[in-house]
Every structure is written in C-alpha cells, then in structure tokens.
Design a protein around this motif. Structure first.
Motif, mmCIF file in Angstrom:
data_model
loop_
_atom_site.group_PDB
_atom_site.id
_atom_site.type_symbol
_atom_site.label_atom_id
_atom_site.label_comp_id
_atom_site.label_asym_id
_atom_site.label_seq_id
_atom_site.Cartn_x
_atom_site.Cartn_y
_atom_site.Cartn_z
ATOM 1 N N TYR A 27 0.818 -1.223 0.000
ATOM 2 C CA TYR A 27 0.000 0.000 0.000
ATOM 3 C C TYR A 27 0.853 1.275 0.000
ATOM 4 O O TYR A 27 0.311 2.380 0.031
ATOM 5 C CB TYR A 27 -0.920 0.041 1.228
ATOM 6 N N VAL A 62 2.768 0.412 8.345
ATOM 7 C CA VAL A 62 2.148 1.010 9.533
ATOM 8 C C VAL A 62 2.719 0.395 10.813
ATOM 9 O O VAL A 62 3.449 -0.590 10.775
ATOM 10 C CB VAL A 62 0.602 0.918 9.476
ATOM 11 N N PHE A 64 1.758 -1.356 13.439
ATOM 12 C CA PHE A 64 1.651 -2.741 13.915
ATOM 13 C C PHE A 64 2.617 -3.654 13.161
ATOM 14 O O PHE A 64 3.102 -4.649 13.692
ATOM 15 C CB PHE A 64 0.200 -3.261 13.848
ATOM 16 N N CYS A 87 -3.354 2.470 12.463
ATOM 17 C CA CYS A 87 -4.264 1.605 11.704
ATOM 18 C C CYS A 87 -5.617 1.656 12.405
ATOM 19 O O CYS A 87 -5.701 1.364 13.609
ATOM 20 C CB CYS A 87 -3.711 0.184 11.696
ATOM 21 N N SER A 88 -6.664 2.021 11.687
ATOM 22 C CA SER A 88 -7.983 2.148 12.319
ATOM 23 C C SER A 88 -8.482 0.797 12.821
ATOM 24 O O SER A 88 -9.205 0.716 13.820
ATOM 25 C CB SER A 88 -8.993 2.752 11.338
ATOM 26 N N LEU A 89 -8.063 -0.265 12.140
ATOM 27 C CA LEU A 89 -8.489 -1.608 12.559
ATOM 28 C C LEU A 89 -7.822 -1.972 13.893
ATOM 29 O O LEU A 89 -8.499 -2.431 14.826
ATOM 30 C CB LEU A 89 -8.139 -2.605 11.454
ATOM 31 N N ASN A 115 -3.064 -7.183 12.420
ATOM 32 C CA ASN A 115 -3.432 -5.754 12.507
ATOM 33 C C ASN A 115 -3.940 -5.436 13.911
ATOM 34 O O ASN A 115 -5.085 -5.070 14.125
ATOM 35 C CB ASN A 115 -4.535 -5.407 11.498
ATOM 36 N N CYS A 173 -11.756 -1.954 9.347
ATOM 37 C CA CYS A 173 -10.831 -1.004 8.719
ATOM 38 C C CYS A 173 -11.651 0.042 7.981
ATOM 39 O O CYS A 173 -12.512 -0.309 7.167
ATOM 40 C CB CYS A 173 -9.932 -1.767 7.745
ATOM 41 N N HIS A 174 -11.380 1.315 8.244
ATOM 42 C CA HIS A 174 -12.179 2.386 7.635
ATOM 43 C C HIS A 174 -11.992 2.464 6.118
ATOM 44 O O HIS A 174 -12.870 2.931 5.410
ATOM 45 C CB HIS A 174 -11.847 3.737 8.287
ATOM 46 N N VAL A 175 -10.851 1.976 5.632
ATOM 47 C CA VAL A 175 -10.590 2.030 4.179
ATOM 48 C C VAL A 175 -11.448 0.981 3.453
ATOM 49 O O VAL A 175 -12.147 1.287 2.486
ATOM 50 C CB VAL A 175 -9.083 1.770 3.896
ATOM 51 N N HIS A 176 -11.401 -0.245 3.946
ATOM 52 C CA HIS A 176 -12.097 -1.337 3.248
ATOM 53 C C HIS A 176 -13.605 -1.274 3.393
ATOM 54 O O HIS A 176 -14.323 -1.942 2.644
ATOM 55 C CB HIS A 176 -11.537 -2.683 3.704
ATOM 56 N N GLU A 201 -11.182 -7.800 4.055
ATOM 57 C CA GLU A 201 -11.611 -6.748 4.993
ATOM 58 C C GLU A 201 -12.801 -5.955 4.438
ATOM 59 O O GLU A 201 -13.349 -5.098 5.135
ATOM 60 C CB GLU A 201 -10.458 -5.790 5.296
ATOM 61 N N CYS A 267 -5.296 4.470 2.117
ATOM 62 C CA CYS A 267 -5.085 4.399 3.569
ATOM 63 C C CYS A 267 -4.244 5.610 3.982
ATOM 64 O O CYS A 267 -3.057 5.703 3.640
ATOM 65 C CB CYS A 267 -4.390 3.096 3.943
ATOM 66 N N PHE A 269 -3.044 6.329 6.713
ATOM 67 C CA PHE A 269 -1.912 5.978 7.591
ATOM 68 C C PHE A 269 -0.718 5.505 6.750
ATOM 69 O O PHE A 269 0.410 5.951 6.961
ATOM 70 C CB PHE A 269 -2.323 4.880 8.571
ATOM 71 N N MET A 270 -0.989 4.610 5.816
ATOM 72 C CA MET A 270 0.081 4.108 4.942
ATOM 73 C C MET A 270 0.726 5.266 4.184
ATOM 74 O O MET A 270 1.939 5.305 3.992
ATOM 75 C CB MET A 270 -0.498 3.118 3.923
HETATM 76 FE FE1 SF4 Z 1 -5.095 -0.554 8.777
HETATM 77 FE FE2 SF4 Z 1 -4.776 0.966 6.604
HETATM 78 FE FE3 SF4 Z 1 -4.741 -1.730 6.384
HETATM 79 FE FE4 SF4 Z 1 -6.985 -0.434 6.954
HETATM 80 S S1 SF4 Z 1 -5.803 -0.265 5.062
HETATM 81 S S2 SF4 Z 1 -6.243 -2.285 7.949
HETATM 82 S S3 SF4 Z 1 -6.291 1.263 8.239
HETATM 83 S S4 SF4 Z 1 -3.261 -0.467 7.475
#
Ligand code: SF4
Ligand code: 13P
Length: 315
Positions: A27, A62, A64, A87-89, A115, A173-176, A201, A267, A269-270
């Motif tokens: 990512y 990220v 983790f 990571c939101s997850l 995660n 996960c807020h992205v997925h 996810e 993402c 964060f990424m």
């Molecule tokens: Fe975490 Fe980003 Fe992966 Fe979602 S896409 S699980 S927020 S690292």
C-alpha cells in the motif's frame, strides 16, 4: 512516479553504511516500492523481518507491522519513518475491552489478525494474516471454539468458509468499508468482462459480488494467472502499481468509494510515509519502535506460532 534520483541515491548510501534494510507494504506509494529491498503483504513482511541479517529495519508500512518486526527481532533497531502511521483496525480493539470479551467467553482459542497492537497479541494464542487465517483455523481441531479479532469482515468471511464455531470481535478497517457496492456493480456493468477482486476486509455485499477474495499477495497472484483482462480492485490502490508492473497489458480500476469526492479508498496511515521521511529516519535512526520487554515476551508467542504453522503448510 518520477523519483527524486538524489534522494533515492542518498537512501541507498545510508542503507549500505548502516547495514539497513527497507521493508515496504504493497500500500506504499510507487516511489517507495521502487527503492524497497522487499515489498510484500503482512505475512511475507513478518517472515522477512524474522530472517533478515540486517542491523536495522526501516519499515515503510504502519506501526503494527513495524512492531511485529521488532518483536521478532528484538536485537535489531526497527525504525518507522512516521510514528503516526497507525491503523484504524488495530485501534478498534483496545486491550481492556478485548480482555473483557475473552473473560466473558471462556474456553476459546484466541486468534488475532496481525493488525493489532502488541498489547492485543500479548493476550492472543495465535496470530494470523489474511493470507493464512483460513489455514490457521483449519489447523485446529474441528471442535475447538475460537475468538477471532479484530476484523469483523475477515472474521465472518473465514467463519463462512470453515463453518467453525467462531466469535468475531466487532472491529473494522475504515478504508475497506468505504467501497460502494452500487458503484462497483455499475462499473462492472459498464466494463462488461471486468472481474471484481476484493480484500477480505471488505464488507459482505462487496465480498458477495467478488470473483476472487484474497490478501494483497493473493490478489496479485490472482491477476497474474487469471485470463481476465480488466479487474476492479477493492482494496487500497497502492497494490495496483505491482499489478500493472506484472501485467502491463491488463486494465486495473480502483473500486470506487461510497463518497466519490473523498479519495478515502487510500489508507491515510500508509500514505504518511514518504521518501523524504525514509531518508531522515535512516539518517537519524528515529523514530525507533520500542516494545515493552514483558509485552514483547508474550506477544512473540502467537506470532511465532503463526510463522511455524505457515512454514509447515508451505505458506
Ligand atoms: Fe489498517 Fe490501513 Fe490496512 Fe486499513 S488499510 S487495515 S487502516 S493499514
Ligand atoms: P495484507 O496482509 O493482505 O497485506 O493486508 C494488510 C492490511 O493492512 C490490509 O488492510
């Protein structure tokens, strides 16, 4: 992406000088993928972190993931170019809440997705990633009761595949969870022969219309061997860089999010990691990942169990 040759060259020099290795997740942006020593999914990155003989690991991913590398290689210096790359997850599962969940549901084997924070791994029996979750669960006796956390989508997906008695933690996960079923289906209708490929996810409606569901490395392998020409990709779009490299003649379309104006299938964060930050972190050897030794001692157990089971199964 046009890479600043200067900064890429300076990173290369520092890497040699410090015997450092750069591990990057799929990512990450393409310029980072291009200078990384190794690019992979969460499982491959943890395997790489466990076996590298470098003195320093710079983790382009990220927190983790970098924490997992530190837990596996405590003698190495592990650097993350931006400490805010969370990571939101992982954040959707706090230790005291998760411990309460375990206490309220005794007698279950606790399997957690990587995660998670080191704190959560410390109270888990086995870790897993989206590449091996199914096989890890199937390696356990059929009547073994399981708690799975923190991703409700991956957890419910594996539960439906295996038919096992799994209690799933309600994290996401807020992205997925941003992908729009309606927009994906509309796109598929417009493209005719397009195939939908999705990360586990993603929410159930997206998984239900997917032609293939898999981890980032699973998605990459799928597009290499599948005869399809067009793919709608329901995961963070960073992976598309490797897909286009592997199959330049094919067409890869990022799955559209629910809000077409937000750009939130990336993402955030990424994407905090940049070449500039990698350079600075290598130069100044910070920010460094530190894991409490007691937590690390407990957290390494489920990660090693995951790696052992994966090695035995050839994953
Ligand atoms: Fe975490 Fe980003 Fe992966 Fe979602 S896409 S699980 S927020 S690292
Ligand atoms: P993979 O293990 O499939 O690379 O997924 C990592 C991740 O963070 C998904 O959001």
């Amino acid at each position: 992406m046009i890479v600043d040759k200067d900064i890429a060259g300076r990173i290369e020099e520092l890497k040699k000088e410090k015997n450092a290795v750069i591990l990057a997740h799929y990512y990450q942006t393409s310029d980072i993928q291009d200078i990384a020593d190794f690019i992979g999914d969460s499982l491959a990155l943890s395997q790489k972190a466990a076996e590298t003989d470098a003195d320093m690991i710079v983790f382009a991913g990220v927190k983790f993931m970098a924490e997992t590398a530190k837990i596996l290689s405590p003698e190495k210096k592990v650097i993350i170019p931006d400490m805010m790359a969370g990571c939101s997850l992982a954040d959707s599962c706090k230790r005291e809440d998760f411990e309460k969940f375990i206490r309220e549901n005794p007698g279950r084997t606790v399997i957690t997705y990587v995660n998670t924070t080191a704190d959560i791994k410390a109270v888990s029996d086995i870790a897993c990633t989206s590449s091996n979750a199914r096989q890890i669960i199937e390696s356990l006796p059929e009547d073994e009761k399981i708690i799975f956390g923190p991703d409700r989508n991956l957890g419910n997906y594996i539960k439906s595949l295996t038919g096992r008695d799994i209690l799933v933690w309600d994290g996401a996960c807020h992205v997925h969870e941003q992908f729009s079923l309606e927009a994906i289906v509309k796109l598929k209708r417009e493209k005719g022969d397009a195939k939908i490929i999705a990360h586990p996810e993603c929410e159930l409606p997206v998984r239900l219309v997917a032609d293939y569901i898999g981890s980032t490395s699973g998605l990459l392998s799928f597009i290499k061997k599948d005869p399809g020409k067009t793919f709608i990709v329901a995961t963070e779009p960073g992976i598309i860089y490797q897909m286009r490299k592997a199959r330049p003649e094919k067409n890869f379309i990022p799955a559209p999010p629910k809000d077409s104006t937000c750009g939130c299938s990336e993402c955030n964060f990424m994407k905090l990691i940049t070449l500039e930050k990698i350079y600075k972190s290598l130069k100044f050897e910070e920010p460094e990942i530190i894991v409490d030794p007691l937590i690390a001692k407990q957290a390494v157990v489920p990660i090693k169990r995951m790696l052992e089971i994966s090695a035995k199964l050839g994953l």
